[in-house]
Motif scaffolding. Structure first.
Motif, PDB file in Angstrom:
ATOM      1  N   GLY A 148      80.636  23.017 125.556  1.00 44.85           N
ATOM      2  CA  GLY A 148      81.011  21.657 125.887  1.00 44.85           C
ATOM      3  C   GLY A 148      79.821  20.725 125.927  1.00 44.85           C
ATOM      4  N   THR A 149      80.100  19.435 125.819  1.00 44.11           N
ATOM      5  CA  THR A 149      79.068  18.410 125.702  1.00 44.11           C
ATOM      6  C   THR A 149      79.153  17.438 126.869  1.00 44.11           C
ATOM      7  N   SER A 183      83.546  27.792 122.572  1.00 43.44           N
ATOM      8  CA  SER A 183      84.805  27.694 123.313  1.00 43.44           C
ATOM      9  C   SER A 183      85.009  26.239 123.702  1.00 43.44           C
ATOM     10  N   VAL A 184      86.241  25.795 123.607  1.00 46.28           N
ATOM     11  CA  VAL A 184      86.581  24.399 123.891  1.00 46.28           C
ATOM     12  C   VAL A 184      86.839  24.234 125.382  1.00 46.28           C
ATOM     13  N   PRO A 185      86.135  23.323 126.052  1.00 43.66           N
ATOM     14  CA  PRO A 185      86.365  23.125 127.494  1.00 43.66           C
ATOM     15  C   PRO A 185      87.693  22.439 127.749  1.00 43.66           C
ATOM     16  N   GLU A 186      88.140  22.476 129.007  1.00 42.67           N
ATOM     17  CA  GLU A 186      89.384  21.806 129.365  1.00 42.67           C
ATOM     18  C   GLU A 186      89.099  20.579 130.208  1.00 42.67           C
ATOM     19  N   PHE A 192      85.871  17.469 136.685  1.00 37.92           N
ATOM     20  CA  PHE A 192      86.525  16.865 135.527  1.00 37.92           C
ATOM     21  C   PHE A 192      86.754  17.874 134.408  1.00 37.92           C
ATOM     22  N   THR A 193      85.921  18.925 134.383  1.00 38.87           N
ATOM     23  CA  THR A 193      85.907  19.816 133.223  1.00 38.87           C
ATOM     24  C   THR A 193      85.843  21.271 133.659  1.00 38.87           C
ATOM     25  N   GLY A 194      86.544  22.123 132.898  1.00 46.03           N
ATOM     26  CA  GLY A 194      86.456  23.568 133.071  1.00 46.03           C
ATOM     27  C   GLY A 194      85.829  24.173 131.829  1.00 46.03           C
ATOM     28  N   TYR A 195      84.794  24.999 132.027  1.00 43.32           N
ATOM     29  CA  TYR A 195      84.040  25.570 130.915  1.00 43.32           C
ATOM     30  C   TYR A 195      84.353  27.056 130.785  1.00 43.32           C
TER      31      TYR A 195
END
Length: 280
Positions: free
Chosen positions: A72-73, A152-155, A228-231
């Motif tokens: 993720g970025t 892997s694409v973060p959520e 905000f984000t799950g990795y």
């Protein structure tokens, strides 16, 4: 999934790809370097050169850099001036193919445009708001970037009320051209920090990436709702060891929920993230 929601399979796609979607992280200037060092030590990757720029439509000054990791970025900002409203409230930046078309599509889908399109040093930006008070930034670059696909694409982790979830799902799916991949009406409350009870969890997927919607009564113990984000990582324990060694704090120790082993981590500067491993 029996949801009754349709994406109307997005006219022509607005999204460029999930590797261009960035979590917006605002930290005090004195924590910018320590956050960047810790985040990259935890997940790997690299940072663009730090610049000082005006990234808002009214006068302001911030350090700005992009942290690119395999999972993720992050767009990292350390404002040297007061932050103009409503910046700092948006959770993500989504790269779009065409700003005017994206804004028109967002409006048509039901979003409010809370910051009209404005120029930045390398393109254009706007901020939109979905039902439930979910703010996101849209951005477009004069010269389109070329980033490798993510490991892997973060959520994007969105917390909304029962009152707002119907409108949020309908509108966001229409805009994103996405689909519901799971809709669990009795997910374990442990996933939102509650030892007892259940709640509704909806997972979405689109060309913008993954979104998990937590439908709650707002009775959330800290730090749930702040992330905000799950990795997604290959080895959670090893990742947490790297995080702690680089100055981060594990706020919630690893726990199992369905196929996930997950934890909550706070990085220097206060940014909170969920980190998880999918159990094969």
């Amino acid at each position: 999934m029996g949801s009754g929601y349709s994406s109307a399979a997005s006219q022509t796609s607005i999204a460029v790809g999930p590797q261009y979607d960035t979590t917006h992280v605002y930290v005090d200037p004195e924590h910018v370097d320590s956050f960047a060092k810790s985040f990259l030590a935890t997940f790997g990757g690299s940072s663009t050169n730090q610049v000082i720029a005006t990234v808002t439509p009214t006068p302001s000054s911030t350090t700005s850099q992009l942290l690119q990791t395999p999972v993720g970025t992050v767009s990292l900002f350390g404002f040297k001036t007061p932050i103009p409203h409503p910046f700092g409230l948006e959770r993500t930046g989504y790269l779009v193919e065409d700003m005017d078309r994206a804004v028109a599509a967002a409006r048509k889908a039901g979003a409010a445009v809370v910051v009209e399109p404005f120029p930045d040093p390398i393109g254009r930006d706007a901020v939109i708001q979905w039902p439930g008070g979910v703010n996101m930034q849209l951005y477009w670059h004069t010269r389109r970037p070329d980033y490798p696909a993510l490991a892997s694409v973060p959520e994007n982790r969105v917390y909304v009320s029962k009152d707002a979830v119907g409108a949020f799902l309908r509108d966001f799916l229409l805009f994103s051209g996405g689909r519901i991949t799971s809709d669990v009406g009795s997910a374990s409350g442990r996933e939102i920090g509650r030892e007892n009870g259940t709640y509704r969890r909806v997972r979405l997927d689109s060309q913008f990436g993954k979104t998990t919607v937590f439908v709650t009564d707002g009775h959330l113990p800290y730090p749930y709702g702040h992330e905000f984000t799950g990795y997604e990582v290959e080895d959670l324990q090893r990742t947490l060891e790297k995080a702690k060694a680089s100055g981060a704090t594990v706020l919630v120790q690893p726990y199992h929920i369905e196929e996930r082993l997950a934890a909550m981590v706070e990085f220097p500067g206060g940014y909170i993230a969920e980190i998880h491993q999918i159990k094969k």
